[in-house]
Enzyme design. Structure first.
Site, PDB file in Angstrom:
ATOM      1  N   CYS A  79       0.817  -1.219   0.000  1.00 58.98           N
ATOM      2  CA  CYS A  79       0.000   0.000   0.000  1.00 58.98           C
ATOM      3  C   CYS A  79       0.847   1.265   0.000  1.00 58.98           C
ATOM      4  O   CYS A  79       0.373   2.340  -0.402  1.00 58.98           O
ATOM      5  CB  CYS A  79      -0.965  -0.009   1.184  1.00 58.98           C
ATOM      6  SG  CYS A  79      -0.201  -0.375   2.774  1.00 58.98           S
ATOM      7  N   TYR A  80       2.079   1.155   0.446  1.00 55.32           N
ATOM      8  CA  TYR A  80       3.012   2.280   0.432  1.00 55.32           C
ATOM      9  C   TYR A  80       4.332   1.804  -0.181  1.00 55.32           C
ATOM     10  O   TYR A  80       5.295   1.507   0.535  1.00 55.32           O
ATOM     11  CB  TYR A  80       3.259   2.811   1.847  1.00 55.32           C
ATOM     12  CG  TYR A  80       2.055   3.459   2.491  1.00 55.32           C
ATOM     13  CD1 TYR A  80       1.573   4.683   2.033  1.00 55.32           C
ATOM     14  CD2 TYR A  80       1.403   2.845   3.560  1.00 55.32           C
ATOM     15  CE1 TYR A  80       0.464   5.282   2.624  1.00 55.32           C
ATOM     16  CE2 TYR A  80       0.298   3.432   4.165  1.00 55.32           C
ATOM     17  CZ  TYR A  80      -0.165   4.650   3.685  1.00 55.32           C
ATOM     18  OH  TYR A  80      -1.255   5.248   4.273  1.00 55.32           O
TER      19      TYR A  80
END
Length: 389
Positions: free
Chosen positions: A143-144
């Site tokens: 997600c990051y």
């Protein structure tokens, strides 16, 4: 609060602030009012007493949300102007501490252990509107995914900047001397050998917690002057020690109460958040802080009339005792004596050196007075007050 002849509420005082009928004086002005008229008459006349202090407060720092990048990053290591900040909060949140030194301070390269720039200076530069260079590193997640990020920040560009100081406004502190044969360098400043100087750090009769020594009116939700803007007391500060020996007027004779304070840095000013370098010790942040004291009754009128000659602190030998946790009996000294420029220790006149600014403390108290009388600052009634003796 007790069987007092004068009883006011926060609501009544705030109503007077809104109507323009409030009477506000500084803590120094209150001394003469109580001495001339007595605490009961003073409590009827005065609604709010303003206080102030400006001094290095090492336990200070700021939570900065620096905004999401594209693609996103979950920053695990953060630097601001090459000063490390703590990244173990959330993706783009970090906390920068006032005493954290720059990793490549040019002064430190020449004089190991000396630092010209640190977290306190980053905070001052940020509120001054200067550009701050940010570097972030991460391990990368689905997600990051981003692992490195570099950008420049300003106080306008960051989504949020919150000053969060875990220990400010110490209620009394030591008078520091050095009885060894060599100069030592401490957070209380350079101390010359054989008691060549005596350093202290308090605004005395203007200091917030000296004017409410038993914490009758200060606690969660108290609205304050902080860094040139409006802040709040959010908890008792770290090292809050209410159960210490006190004088008959309630003031402690040793370090005692402390405040945990917070506020929006976007409202603040570099005049009241000033990065400092202390020789041989490191970096810090000088903080401007002022607390309005509501005069709810004659007890509060009496408390706020305390003067420098009624406030005492202990003399501590930082050369021998402080590092070892000892406490030699060097006696006590009043703030009137400290502010006179010299004290007597072991039959010798010792020059005194303040780390706090009385000029700035008076300016804070006067500013708070102007805000309140002008109707732009109402009192915050605490949800509960600080732990008391």
């Amino acid at each position: 609060m007790g069987n007092f002849k004068v009883e006011k509420t926060y609501q009544q005082i705030n109503d007077k602030i809104r109507s323009g009928d409030v009477v506000v004086v500084t803590a120094e002005e209150m001394i003469d009012i109580v001495n001339d008229n007595g605490p009961e008459a003073a409590a009827r006349q005065v609604d709010v007493v303003t206080t102030g202090t400006f001094a290095p407060m090492c336990s200070s720092g700021a939570f900065i949300n620096f905004g999401h990048s594209v693609p996103g990053i979950k920053a695990s290591k953060v630097w601001m102007n090459n000063v490390p900040a703590y990244g173990g909060v959330a993706a783009v949140d970090c906390y920068i501490g006032a005493t954290e030194p720059c990793e490549d301070d040019p002064l430190n390269r020449v004089y190991p252990g000396e630092f010209r720039y640190g977290g306190g200076h980053v905070i001052q530069d940020l509120v001054a509107g200067q550009k701050i260079y940010l570097k972030a590193a991460a391990y990368g997640t689905d997600c990051y995914p981003r692992r490195e990020y570099q950008t420049t920040l300003t106080i306008e560009s960051v989504p949020q900047a919150t000053l969060c100081n875990p220990r400010n406004g110490y209620q009394n502190y030591n008078c520091a001397v050095n009885l060894t044969n060599k100069t030592i360098y401490t957070y209380m400043g350079a101390l010359k050998p054989k008691a060549g100087n005596a350093n202290y750090c308090s605004a005395g009769q203007l200091s917030p917690l000296f004017n409410d020594p038993l914490y009758r009116t200060i606690g969660l939700g108290t609205r304050i002057f902080l860094g040139g803007g409006v802040g709040y007391v959010t908890w008792h500060g770290t090292q809050h020690r209410p159960d210490v020996k006190r004088a008959a007027n309630g003031t402690p004779l040793t370090p005692a109460g402390t405040l945990w304070v917070m506020g929006d840095m976007k409202q603040m000013s570099p005049d009241w958040l000033v990065g400092v370098g202390i020789q041989g010790y490191g970096c810090s942040l000088a903080v401007g802080l002022g607390v309005p004291i509501p005069i709810l009754n004659e007890e509060m009128a009496r408390f706020t009339a305390v003067s420098d000659d009624q406030i005492f602190t202990q003399i501590v030998d930082y050369g021998n005792d402080y590092p070892k946790g000892k406490s030699s009996d060097l006696g006590q000294v009043s703030y009137a004596q400290l502010k006179s420029g010299a004290i007597t220790l072991n039959g010798k006149d010792v020059p005194t050196v303040p780390l706090s600014s009385m000029v700035k403390a008076r300016e804070i108290a006067e500013t708070l007075k102007t805000w309140i009388t002008g109707g732009t600052f109402e009192l915050g009634e605490p949800q509960f007050t600080l732990p008391a003796p």
